[in-house]
Each structure stands twice: as structure tokens, then as C-alpha cells.
Design an enzyme around this catalytic site. Sequence first.
Site, mmCIF file in Angstrom:
data_model
loop_
_atom_site.group_PDB
_atom_site.id
_atom_site.type_symbol
_atom_site.label_atom_id
_atom_site.label_comp_id
_atom_site.label_asym_id
_atom_site.label_seq_id
_atom_site.Cartn_x
_atom_site.Cartn_y
_atom_site.Cartn_z
ATOM 1 N N GLY A 238 54.365 38.273 40.860
ATOM 2 C CA GLY A 238 53.394 39.133 41.541
ATOM 3 C C GLY A 238 53.785 40.586 41.656
ATOM 4 C CB CYS B 78 41.408 40.085 57.669
ATOM 5 S SG CYS B 78 42.728 39.951 58.853
ATOM 6 C CB THR C 192 38.887 39.433 48.184
ATOM 7 O OG1 THR C 192 40.188 40.008 48.101
ATOM 8 C CG2 THR C 192 38.352 39.232 46.793
ATOM 9 C CG ASN C 193 35.913 36.036 51.125
ATOM 10 O OD1 ASN C 193 36.204 35.860 49.936
ATOM 11 N ND2 ASN C 193 36.214 35.171 52.071
ATOM 12 C CG ASP D 286 44.783 45.090 46.942
ATOM 13 O OD1 ASP D 286 44.662 44.688 48.114
ATOM 14 O OD2 ASP D 286 45.886 45.219 46.393
ATOM 15 N NE ARG E 185 42.332 35.182 60.018
ATOM 16 C CZ ARG E 185 41.520 34.189 59.665
ATOM 17 N NH1 ARG E 185 41.202 33.248 60.539
ATOM 18 N NH2 ARG E 185 41.024 34.115 58.455
ATOM 19 C CD GLU F 34 23.604 35.207 58.006
ATOM 20 O OE1 GLU F 34 23.029 36.261 58.359
ATOM 21 O OE2 GLU F 34 23.085 34.349 57.272
HETATM 22 C C1 OXD Z 1 47.980 41.694 48.108
HETATM 23 C C2 OXD Z 1 48.438 41.882 49.486
HETATM 24 O O1 OXD Z 1 48.591 40.919 47.368
HETATM 25 O O2 OXD Z 1 47.896 42.729 50.165
HETATM 26 O O3 OXD Z 1 47.009 42.336 47.712
HETATM 27 O O4 OXD Z 1 49.369 41.194 49.918
HETATM 28 MN MN MN Z 2 46.497 43.905 48.991
#
Ligand code: OXD
Ligand code: MN
Length: 621
Positions: A223, A275, A278-279, A302, A425, A521
Site C-alpha cells: 500500500g 467515516c 468514498t461512499n 482521497d 463518526r 439519503e
Molecule cells: C487511505 C487512508 O488509505 O486514508 O486512503 O488511510
Molecule cells: Mn486516505
Amino acid sequence: MRTSGVVLPPTPDPLAEARDAVMRQPVVNRELVQWVETVARLTQPAIVHWCTGTEEEAERICELMLRDGTLQKLDALLHPDSYYARSNVDDVSTVQDRTFICSLSEDDAGPSNNWMDPVFMRDLVSRQYNGCMQGRVMYVVPYLLGPPGSPAARVGVQVTDSPYVVANLRIMTRIGRVALEQLSDQTGFVKGIHSVGTLDPEQRFICHFPEEELILSVNTNYGSNALLSKKCHALRIASVQARREGWLAEHMMIVCVTSPDGVRTFMAGAFPSSCGKTNLAMLLPPDADLEAGWKVEVIGDDIAWMHFGEDGRLYAVNPEAGFFGVVPGTSRECNPTEMKTLESNAIFTNVAMTEERSVWWEGLDGDAPEFCADWTGQRWSPGCGRPAAHPDSRFTVPATNCPTLSAEWSNPSGVPISAIIFGGRRSTTMPLIYEAFNWQHGTYIGATLTSEKVADVAGTVGQLRFDPMAMLPFCGYHMADYWQHWLDMGRRVGATMPRVYHVNWFRKDWGDRFLWPGFRENMRVLKWIVDRVRGRGDADKTAIGMIPRPQSLSLSDFGWTKEFMYELLAVKTDEWYKEVDRREEFLSRFSAKLPQELLDENEALRKRIQNAHLRSRYAEH
Ligand code: OXD
Ligand code: MN
């Protein structure tokens, strides 16, 4: 022959051919060529390959990984052009305690970063690099962050011995020629060196040298530890550049909301992990809104780089070209757009693989398979007591796969941001939405952003965690200097700053049930923001900010009661007293450099809460 830790390359010179190839590029940056040579002398690869970014090159690299087992091809009908990968079991998450800011002065890193002396760290990591690519290919990956031709775009070059990283970088950024074309002899670029090394977690280092615009990463292949364009460059190094140059590099998604009259409103949003950032970026409005002509399109999921335009507004570009998201929990029910985005050209890492060469993870719609291979390759069946997909398993997919990608996503000028949304959240205290009084108040709201922890091995679920502007792990310098930079941006002559909002989809009632349905919503909230930035939208002034009148959220069709709306939008003074105290304690951790304005905002909030409390008590009598 060894000279001062630098090992000369074996013969024949692996660099000669690569050097000739790069010299045939349309533009050559001498500093780049020299730097690559220096890295190759240290790491001693058998071959140096300059990535061009072509299809054929990508195919060759994937072919190589299919042969050595790094990648497996997923079923061509179920997942066209998609691959499956597993990382080493000791290399499955980003590692904060192995991530360092190596600024010249410790004071520039601040209390929220791990600081290490740059000379010490460079030496330590160089020893890991010494000869680490022997017998292997060293890939030189020039990448462009931001739309080609954009004044906001920046070049980085990552040198890596990981073909997996190359394949991912090719999705996440614009690599090869397009990046080199943006480089002249005068242009600087961010340098990144990465080696898979031994994968020894004890010797894993991800180091940032803000003054040198350099990133060093070793003994990882997972990652954002290894894809240096993302958090390392586009946030940590870019945040330092942004401060110096007067712009903002933020951990924010970017969306375009089009209303039925055709007016587009661009919003950016920062949310700590888990939180629903992305949604929200991929929000599908309710059918009635779609029929009425509302549309939400994604520009970024992001990261947002925001520069002042000539009109004094902030214009945002998405520096990335792909999405790199957490997989578990992704489903048609939660995010149908994301599921469509993942239908092809994806790399899945550390999810489970089924017998049909398909992928599976916890939270996917439908039943779990009877059995599958889990993220470690072991046989898995439901009820076996461990998750099939690693909680931090990821997908990498091109942004252009997304059916709701806005045509503006590659606009070199960026998009004018009207609203910045912070969200956490929170099961109590925070109303569904409120609006800041002004930029300074908005900066304070961002600086004191908190979220409750979700699944956690330490058993601290529900604990509150401060994550200012969702940047705590990603700001490359002192957090208090960063807040000062936000305040200074708002004071720039002629600046018209976006309005700032705070949302909370997670407030609960006495019975521990979520008050708000969330997902589609949430469109009701975005519509209120559109109204507000267009000078409409009813709001009441409260102690914490402007709060919508219930009717302006068009909730009537839900048949919700007055009591329910009260709970959702309430500002409860007892809860806010505690909140203000917590914030004071948090801000005080940055005391040496903390902008006075933030303390003033906290005190002003305390007074407003006190007044509201008194008023409500008199009203009772
Ligand atoms: C990501 C993070 O992977 O914010 O985007 O952790
Ligand atoms: Mn991120």
C-alpha cells in the site's frame, strides 16, 4: 571495490542502455539522469528500466508477475483484466511507528509526527539499500500528479525494484512519457526510492525529507508504504510545498453536485478513515432526486490540491488517476458505484479468492462462499473464526472506470470549491450537519475534528480520536503551523474562501440505533449545502454554528416526527461542555506553536454554550 559505502556497478553496465533510452526522451532532466545513476550505483540492479507507461509495458510487467506468482489472473468473464495479489503476512498495513518526518529541525515535524535526524536516517536506510537490487530490475517510474498541462500538476519519480508497485502506480498516477514531458531541466521533482528489501518489519522505514523533497522506503511492498506517490508525496511532501507556496494539499475527496437548473456546485470533504468518505464521493442520489435532475459526480476520492484562482476562489485538482480503497464493507448496497468501478482492470490485494477465481470479502452482498482461499492462501469457510479478507485489503482501479466520474476530473484549471465538509463518526454531540460562521471558525472545526474508533485490536472501539482535517497521519510538518497556514490562506487579499461544514451520519438514539439512514439519503444534506452556498437554505444560528431548520432538509416524505428531528439536529449543552474541554486539552498538546485564534474560538464556543444553557434554563422557568 567499495568506496565510502558506494558500490560500483557490475559490468556490463546496466545503466548504459537505460541512459541511452532516456536520452531519446523528448525532454531530459539532467538532475534526474544523474540521480538515477547514483541510486543504481548504490542498489546495483542487473537491469535499469525506465517506464514509458505504454500498454505493452504494463502487459509485460504483469506477465512477469503471473509467472513468478506475484499476481494471479482473475476469471476473465467475472473480472476482466483484473488481478489478485497477496502481500507478505507481516506487511499488511501502513505503519505509523515506522513512518518518519526527517526535517532538519525536530520542531518542524511537531508532536504528532515521528521525527528522526535526516543525516542519521539517510545513512541508516542507505545501508539497507546497499546492493539490495542485485540480480533484479530497477524500475524508474516518472509519474505526474494532477491533470497533464495543469499549473497545479507536479512530477515525482519513484525508483523501485517492485513490479507490483509499478503496476499499481500505473493505475494510481499518470506514468512515463506524460510525466517526463512535464519536466524540463529547470523543473524540480520529488524523488522516491523504494526497495522490497527483506520485508523485515524491524528494518522497515518510510522516511520523508521535506527539505530535499525526497522519500525513502524499504522492507515493505504494501500500500501507501510502497506506492510513494500517494500519502508520502501527494500529502506529506506536498503539504510542505503547499505551505511554502500558498496552496493547500488536503486529504479530501472532491465532488460535483449538479442541481436540476444545471448549476454545478463543487465540494471537497475530509473524513478520518471509516467515516464514509468514498461512499460520499460516489453518492447515488435517491431516485426522486435523480428524476428531478440532481446528479453527484466524483472528481477525487482521497486527495485534493487546492490553489487560488484569479477570482480569489480555491480551485481543486485531484492529483491521482486511480482509487486505492479499503475493500471489506464494499457492497452494492452501500456503494453501487464503487462496485461498478471495480468490475474490470482492478488489482485486488489481500482479499479472499474463490474457486471460480473470483474475489470475496466480508461485507460483500449475498452469502459467503462455502469455502475459499483466504488472504493468506489458507482454506477458509464461514464460521472458521477468522476473516477471509484482511481488514486492510485493498483494490487499485483507474478513476476512469467510475461511471460517475465527472468530465471535470482532468480539467487542468481544477474546479472552484464552494464548500469544504468535515465529518466524523460520533454517536453523540454532533448534529447531522452544521455550518461554520466563517473561515476561522471553519478552521477551528477542522482542527478539532474527531471520530470514534471502529474495529481495533487494542479493544478501544468507540474511543474518541482527534484527527484534525483528517490529516494527523499525513501532514508533513507541525500541525500547529499547518493550522496557521489555513488561517493565513483565509486572510489572503481578495480570497473568497469556501464555506465550511461539519456532518455526522452516525448519531445514535437512546436505544443505540442510528438516527440517520445515511447512504443515498445523505443527498438531503448535500442539497442543503448547495442551497446555502447559493445564498438560500433556512438555518438557525446556534451556539456551535448554523443548523438547518428541519423542513429545509425536506424530510417530510419520511414521516419523521418532531422528536426525531430534535435528536438529529440537537445541540445538547451538557455534551458540548465536555466537547469543549476535550478540545482544549487536545489543542494544548500543540501549545508552543498553537495559533491563538484556535484557542479564542474554543473559548468563544464555551461562552456561547453557557449562554445557550442559561437561556434554556430561563425558558424552563
Ligand atoms: C487511505 C487512508 O488509505 O486514508 O486512503 O488511510
Ligand atoms: Mn486516505
